[in-house]
Design a protein around this motif. Structure first.
Motif, PDB file in Angstrom:
ATOM      1  N   MET A   1     -54.308  32.083   4.322  1.00 35.98           N
ATOM      2  CA  MET A   1     -53.501  32.681   5.401  1.00 35.98           C
ATOM      3  C   MET A   1     -52.284  33.408   4.788  1.00 35.98           C
ATOM      4  N   ASN A   2     -52.345  34.744   4.800  1.00 33.95           N
ATOM      5  CA  ASN A   2     -51.177  35.469   4.275  1.00 33.95           C
ATOM      6  C   ASN A   2     -50.755  36.631   5.181  1.00 33.95           C
ATOM      7  N   LYS A   3     -51.305  36.661   6.407  1.00 34.42           N
ATOM      8  CA  LYS A   3     -50.883  37.683   7.375  1.00 34.42           C
ATOM      9  C   LYS A   3     -50.456  36.955   8.657  1.00 34.42           C
ATOM     10  N   ILE A   4     -49.181  37.035   8.973  1.00 33.92           N
ATOM     11  CA  ILE A   4     -48.659  36.320  10.144  1.00 33.92           C
ATOM     12  C   ILE A   4     -48.373  37.362  11.223  1.00 33.92           C
ATOM     13  N   THR A   5     -49.346  37.567  12.108  1.00 31.30           N
ATOM     14  CA  THR A   5     -49.178  38.593  13.153  1.00 31.30           C
ATOM     15  C   THR A   5     -48.718  37.965  14.476  1.00 31.30           C
ATOM     16  N   ALA A   6     -49.334  36.831  14.831  1.00 31.12           N
ATOM     17  CA  ALA A   6     -49.004  36.163  16.100  1.00 31.12           C
ATOM     18  C   ALA A   6     -49.330  34.682  15.973  1.00 31.12           C
ATOM     19  N   ILE A 100     -42.163  43.340   8.704  1.00 29.92           N
ATOM     20  CA  ILE A 100     -42.035  44.582   9.487  1.00 29.92           C
ATOM     21  C   ILE A 100     -41.665  44.294  10.943  1.00 29.92           C
ATOM     22  N   ARG A 101     -40.618  44.983  11.413  1.00 28.50           N
ATOM     23  CA  ARG A 101     -40.281  45.002  12.844  1.00 28.50           C
ATOM     24  C   ARG A 101     -40.500  46.416  13.361  1.00 28.50           C
ATOM     25  N   HIS A 102     -41.161  46.513  14.516  1.00 29.00           N
ATOM     26  CA  HIS A 102     -41.502  47.837  15.047  1.00 29.00           C
ATOM     27  C   HIS A 102     -41.516  47.769  16.577  1.00 29.00           C
ATOM     28  N   PRO A 103     -41.106  48.846  17.249  1.00 28.65           N
ATOM     29  CA  PRO A 103     -41.045  48.792  18.728  1.00 28.65           C
ATOM     30  C   PRO A 103     -42.406  48.857  19.422  1.00 28.65           C
ATOM     31  N   GLU A 104     -43.475  49.227  18.692  1.00 35.75           N
ATOM     32  CA  GLU A 104     -44.788  49.406  19.365  1.00 35.75           C
ATOM     33  C   GLU A 104     -45.479  48.056  19.606  1.00 35.75           C
ATOM     34  N   ILE A 107     -48.575  46.560  17.253  1.00 36.41           N
ATOM     35  CA  ILE A 107     -48.784  47.324  16.017  1.00 36.41           C
ATOM     36  C   ILE A 107     -49.125  46.374  14.860  1.00 36.41           C
ATOM     37  N   SER A 108     -48.767  45.107  15.004  1.00 39.10           N
ATOM     38  CA  SER A 108     -49.067  44.135  13.944  1.00 39.10           C
ATOM     39  C   SER A 108     -50.574  44.080  13.654  1.00 39.10           C
ATOM     40  N   LYS A 109     -51.398  44.289  14.695  1.00 39.46           N
ATOM     41  CA  LYS A 109     -52.852  44.245  14.477  1.00 39.46           C
ATOM     42  C   LYS A 109     -53.304  45.425  13.617  1.00 39.46           C
ATOM     43  N   LYS A 110     -52.693  46.613  13.843  1.00 43.54           N
ATOM     44  CA  LYS A 110     -53.023  47.792  13.022  1.00 43.54           C
ATOM     45  C   LYS A 110     -52.541  47.579  11.590  1.00 43.54           C
ATOM     46  N   ILE A 111     -51.342  47.027  11.450  1.00 43.35           N
ATOM     47  CA  ILE A 111     -50.766  46.831  10.114  1.00 43.35           C
ATOM     48  C   ILE A 111     -51.645  45.878   9.303  1.00 43.35           C
ATOM     49  N   GLU A 112     -52.086  44.809   9.951  1.00 44.31           N
ATOM     50  CA  GLU A 112     -52.931  43.813   9.284  1.00 44.31           C
ATOM     51  C   GLU A 112     -54.162  44.489   8.671  1.00 44.31           C
ATOM     52  N   LYS A 113     -54.734  45.449   9.420  1.00 44.43           N
ATOM     53  CA  LYS A 113     -55.953  46.130   8.945  1.00 44.43           C
ATOM     54  C   LYS A 113     -55.646  47.097   7.804  1.00 44.43           C
ATOM     55  N   LEU A 114     -54.436  47.636   7.785  1.00 44.53           N
ATOM     56  CA  LEU A 114     -54.067  48.611   6.741  1.00 44.53           C
ATOM     57  C   LEU A 114     -53.854  47.954   5.374  1.00 44.53           C
ATOM     58  N   LEU A 115     -53.554  46.654   5.392  1.00 45.66           N
ATOM     59  CA  LEU A 115     -53.123  46.000   4.145  1.00 45.66           C
ATOM     60  C   LEU A 115     -54.284  45.311   3.427  1.00 45.66           C
ATOM     61  N   PRO A 116     -54.338  45.444   2.090  1.00 41.60           N
ATOM     62  CA  PRO A 116     -55.365  44.729   1.319  1.00 41.60           C
ATOM     63  C   PRO A 116     -55.221  43.205   1.456  1.00 41.60           C
ATOM     64  N   ALA A 117     -56.304  42.500   1.124  1.00 40.94           N
ATOM     65  CA  ALA A 117     -56.327  41.040   1.311  1.00 40.94           C
ATOM     66  C   ALA A 117     -55.219  40.325   0.544  1.00 40.94           C
ATOM     67  N   ASN A 118     -54.858  40.836  -0.633  1.00 39.10           N
ATOM     68  CA  ASN A 118     -53.889  40.106  -1.469  1.00 39.10           C
ATOM     69  C   ASN A 118     -52.427  40.409  -1.106  1.00 39.10           C
ATOM     70  N   VAL A 119     -52.209  41.288  -0.144  1.00 39.05           N
ATOM     71  CA  VAL A 119     -50.826  41.650   0.232  1.00 39.05           C
ATOM     72  C   VAL A 119     -50.425  40.851   1.466  1.00 39.05           C
ATOM     73  N   PHE A 120     -49.294  40.142   1.385  1.00 39.92           N
ATOM     74  CA  PHE A 120     -48.886  39.331   2.536  1.00 39.92           C
ATOM     75  C   PHE A 120     -48.066  40.161   3.524  1.00 39.92           C
ATOM     76  N   TYR A 121     -48.041  39.669   4.770  1.00 40.85           N
ATOM     77  CA  TYR A 121     -47.376  40.414   5.838  1.00 40.85           C
ATOM     78  C   TYR A 121     -46.855  39.443   6.893  1.00 40.85           C
ATOM     79  N   ILE A 122     -45.632  39.672   7.331  1.00 43.88           N
ATOM     80  CA  ILE A 122     -45.071  38.883   8.434  1.00 43.88           C
ATOM     81  C   ILE A 122     -44.579  39.848   9.517  1.00 43.88           C
ATOM     82  N   ASN A 123     -45.057  39.619  10.735  1.00 44.46           N
ATOM     83  CA  ASN A 123     -44.595  40.393  11.882  1.00 44.46           C
ATOM     84  C   ASN A 123     -43.209  39.879  12.281  1.00 44.46           C
TER      85      ASN A 123
END
Ligand code: CP
Length: 296
Positions: A1-6, A100-104, A107-123
């Motif tokens: 687990m390295n993508k925290i969208t919701a 990433i903070r964004h007004p849309e 958008i976290s779902k789109k960002i998750e898809k843009l990022l490779p598996a080894n890159v972590f992400y927090i909404n």
């Protein structure tokens, strides 16, 4: 687990791990394991932030990360570069993770898809969809006071419709079997999906509630069809000494911040013994440190 969208995408076991580590971080702060050494994190905030952005920056630096602070206003977005190309450009610069903070909305779902598996992400907040780390730090703060949340009664007051904190918090409270949640405020700020809700107060109506979670009016997310008489809101729902006395509320007061003092809350209430507001902020630092440690 390295993508925290919701929160809805997270297992309770994982949140338990985050809370356990948060508690350890709190005890030994500022001595934390340097898990970020040799790694780069990029903070991208399309909307203003004090608590979320600076606590992530503080946490990341204490963990040894190299921190890039991306400012949309001073970037090539201003020359017409797209959001997608901005992310690809930063990936080419060997960024290991993004906050990433964004007004849309969503958008976290789109960002998750843009990022490779080894890159972590927090909404860090996307429109009024989700703000998972705020939900986590709020529920962690409640658990500090009550441990078990099954019997805890929560009232959420104010602008529920425009809040991205509320969906994250409700999801998480459900995971901890806290189901007695109700809503208080004008009908124009609380849609039917938030139930049960109350648009008036009466003597001792909050006497049995354990937590009053207060929200500011989030005007920046109002649509043209939204309206509110602020003077009436303040008169009917401002959490002040008279409100507490009339409603009989004697539990803990919480607010995700930023507060609009004189609107939804007064200074006296925010600074009172029953206020957990600054404890929420402090726990946010520990929790984001723990979360980065687990996912980076
Ligand atoms: N609660 C919250 O997200 O605060 P900031 O906007 O200051 O980050």
């Amino acid at each position: 687990m390295n993508k925290i969208t919701a929160i809805s995408n997270l297992q309770k076991d994982f949140i338990d791990q985050v809370f356990e580590l948060t508690s350890k971080v709190a005890k030994k702060w500022p001595n934390v394991e340097k898990v970020g050494t040799g790694k780069t994190i990029c903070l991208l905030f399309w909307e203003p932030s004090t608590r979320t952005k600076l606590s992530f920056e503080h946490a990341a630096k204490m963990l040894g990360f190299n921190v890039l602070d991306f400012s949309p206003e001073h970037s090539s977005l201003k020359k017409g570069e797209s959001f997608e190309d901005t992310i690809k450009t930063l990936l080419a610069m060997k960024v290991d993770g993004f906050v990433i903070r964004h007004p849309e909305d969503n958008i976290s779902k789109k960002i998750e898809k843009l990022l490779p598996a080894n890159v972590f992400y927090i909404n860090a907040g996307d429109g009024n969809h989700a703000h998972p780390t705020q939900g986590m730090l709020d529920v962690y703060t409640m658990k500090e006071k009550f441990n078990e949340l099954k019997e805890v009664k929560v009232t959420i007051l104010g602008d529920v419709n425009h809040s991205r904190v509320v969906p994250s918090q409700i999801e998480l409270l459900k995971k901890y079997s806290c189901l007695d949640i109700n809503y208080l405020g004008p009908d124009s700020l609380i849609s039917e999906k938030f139930s049960p809700s109350f648009s008036t107060t009466s003597e001792n109506c909050l006497a049995d509630r354990d937590i009053l979670f207060i929200l500011r009016i989030q005007k920046e997310r109002f649509k043209d069809s939204d309206s509110l008489n602020e003077a009436n809101f303040i008169n009917d729902f401002q959490v002040n000494d008279n409100f507490l006395s009339k409603t009989g509320f004697n539990g803990y007061l919480m607010h995700p911040g930023p507060m609009n003092i004189g609107a939804e809350i007064t200074n006296e209430v925010a600074d009172s013994d029953k206020s957990l507001i600054l404890r929420q902020v402090e726990n946010g630092l520990y929790l984001r440190t723990a979360l980065l440690t687990l996912i980076a």
